[in-house]
Motif scaffolding. Structure first.
Motif, PDB file in Angstrom:
ATOM      1  N   TRP A  87       0.835  -1.208   0.000  1.00  0.00           N
ATOM      2  CA  TRP A  87       0.000   0.000   0.000  1.00  0.00           C
ATOM      3  C   TRP A  87       0.868   1.256   0.000  1.00  0.00           C
ATOM      4  N   GLU A 133       3.909   1.696  -1.031  1.00  0.00           N
ATOM      5  CA  GLU A 133       4.582   1.880  -2.315  1.00  0.00           C
ATOM      6  C   GLU A 133       3.621   2.450  -3.359  1.00  0.00           C
ATOM      7  N   ARG A 134       2.391   1.910  -3.404  1.00  0.00           N
ATOM      8  CA  ARG A 134       1.386   2.440  -4.343  1.00  0.00           C
ATOM      9  C   ARG A 134       1.043   3.877  -4.019  1.00  0.00           C
ATOM     10  N   HIS A 135       0.873   4.147  -2.737  1.00  0.00           N
ATOM     11  CA  HIS A 135       0.479   5.496  -2.326  1.00  0.00           C
ATOM     12  C   HIS A 135       1.541   6.517  -2.716  1.00  0.00           C
ATOM     13  N   ALA A 166       3.726   6.318  -4.979  1.00  0.00           N
ATOM     14  CA  ALA A 166       3.913   6.402  -6.428  1.00  0.00           C
ATOM     15  C   ALA A 166       2.776   7.126  -7.131  1.00  0.00           C
ATOM     16  N   THR A 167       1.610   7.172  -6.499  1.00  0.00           N
ATOM     17  CA  THR A 167       0.432   7.689  -7.205  1.00  0.00           C
ATOM     18  C   THR A 167      -0.192   8.925  -6.579  1.00  0.00           C
ATOM     19  N   ASP A 168       0.080   9.202  -5.308  1.00  0.00           N
ATOM     20  CA  ASP A 168      -0.569  10.332  -4.649  1.00  0.00           C
ATOM     21  C   ASP A 168       0.177  11.624  -4.975  1.00  0.00           C
ATOM     22  N   LYS A 169      -0.515  12.531  -5.631  1.00  0.00           N
ATOM     23  CA  LYS A 169       0.112  13.776  -6.081  1.00  0.00           C
ATOM     24  C   LYS A 169       0.599  14.603  -4.901  1.00  0.00           C
TER      25      LYS A 169
END
Length: 375
Positions: free
Chosen positions: A266, A268-270, A272-275
């Motif tokens: 989670w 890592e995804r956050h 990588a994707t949260d502006k």
């Protein structure tokens, strides 16, 4: 299509007894964001619950309840999530509990409703130019320590309070949760400032450990999540236990390793994707164990991920004494601070500077750190 025959009996009134519940704890705010708030309270008898609320200074003409699967829960612990709020706005609210005297398949018997005093809070706002909060850690059920620390908090300058975990030795009952931490915190926060609770390894132990989250819920329904307020992007992590699952002391009842893998994925995804995680002036991780907890020798992966995301500060506890790891000393590009057991960290940030001031519970200065924005 309608096959039912009319039944006048079903419209007979249900019994309402002249009895009211009593608030035993709260309401308190267990989660706050830019668009929502989570309100929690305890009553002495089973009730169904709702919150009435509205913009501060206006009528409380909005309602939210906690219906689930088409039913209103009936119990003594009540949680209502408010959503659709505006960032940086003040809201007033009252918690409402209506006693349920006797549950039956037909015509349950009820009592009367009781309201809490009106409270207010202000939602988080990433556009706010500054933010200040306070943190404590490792109070371990010591009521005098808790009282001293809460008394020493600079409340006028504190927007919310963080407990960085290990409020208990192990968790055995609701009475313990309330008496040793939630009760004193509730009285200090007065239903108007949020309590962000970071789970420590000791909150994973004891017969009541599996119920702790019910008392500090989040809308994400997990202990790890992200928030934005002022110039800080906050990431709250759950560092789990400090020993391997297979350690005999856990008797095969822990599956923390798989849980932490999910959390790492989670994170890592956050990142990588949260502006906002990329663009905020500062990134702060709140956790219990600043060394990431037990990870089966994978702590370097967590550090590398934090480095890649330009995390500025990792703030935790666990060691019961102040420890600070300066950037660049152990493969970390960020400042890592483990707060001492009888200390308070006051964190203040503008768009250009973040300052951590650590004081003892008697108010005497201990140490301070200043970070400049890298954005």
């Amino acid at each position: 299509l309608s096959f039912a025959l009319p039944s006048p009996a079903q419209d007979e009134p249900y019994v309402v007894h002249d009895t009211k519940p009593v608030f035993m704890l709260g309401p308190y705010i267990s989660s706050l964001s830019e668009t929502g708030a989570t309100i929690v309270w305890l009553t002495d008898t089973p009730c169904h619950a709702k919150v009435v609320y509205g913009p501060a200074g206006e009528p409380l003409d909005r309602e939210a309840d906690n219906a689930k699967h088409g039913l209103l829960p009936v119990g003594t612990l009540h949680t209502v999530h408010l959503s659709g709020l505006e960032p940086g706005h003040a809201y007033a609210y009252k918690a409402v509990a209506t006693r349920v005297v006797k549950m039956k398949a037909y015509w349950p018997e009820k009592g009367l409703a009781v309201e809490s005093p009106e409270r207010s809070f202000t939602t988080f706002d990433r556009a706010k130019p500054s933010v200040a909060f306070s943190a404590i850690a490792d109070t371990h059920e010591d009521n005098s320590r808790v009282a001293d620390l809460l008394k020493a908090v600079d409340w006028p300058a504190t927007e919310f309070l963080v407990h960085l975990g290990d409020a208990f030795h192990g968790v055995e009952s609701e009475d313990q949760l309330v008496g040793r931490w939630l009760g004193p915190a509730d009285r200090a926060l007065a239903g108007s400032k949020a309590l962000l609770f970071v789970r420590g390894n000791h909150e994973m132990r004891g017969s009541f450990a599996r119920r702790v989250f019910d008392y500090v819920p989040t809308p994400e329904n997990r202990y790890y999540y992200a928030r934005d307020h002022g110039p800080i992007h906050f990431i709250v992590l759950d560092t789990g236990e400090d020993k391997a699952d297979e350690t005999n002391v856990y008797a095969g009842l822990n599956e923390v390793e798989a849980y932490r893998e999910e959390e790492l994925a989670w994170l890592e995804r956050h990142l990588a994707t949260d502006k906002r995680a990329a663009e905020a002036p500062f990134r702060v991780i709140l956790l219990h164990q600043p060394d990431w907890g037990w990870t089966r020798d994978r702590g370097d992966e967590w550090t590398a991920l934090a480095n890649k995301a330009n995390v500025d500060l990792v703030l935790g506890g666990h060691f019961h004494r102040l420890r600070a790891i300066e950037p660049g000393t152990q493969g970390n590009d960020f400042l890592a601070v483990a707060l001492g057991q009888d200390q308070i960290a006051k964190v203040e940030a503008s768009r250009t500077e973040l300052k951590v001031t650590i004081t003892a519970k008697d108010g005497s200065p201990v140490q301070s750190f200043t970070l400049k924005a890298r954005r």
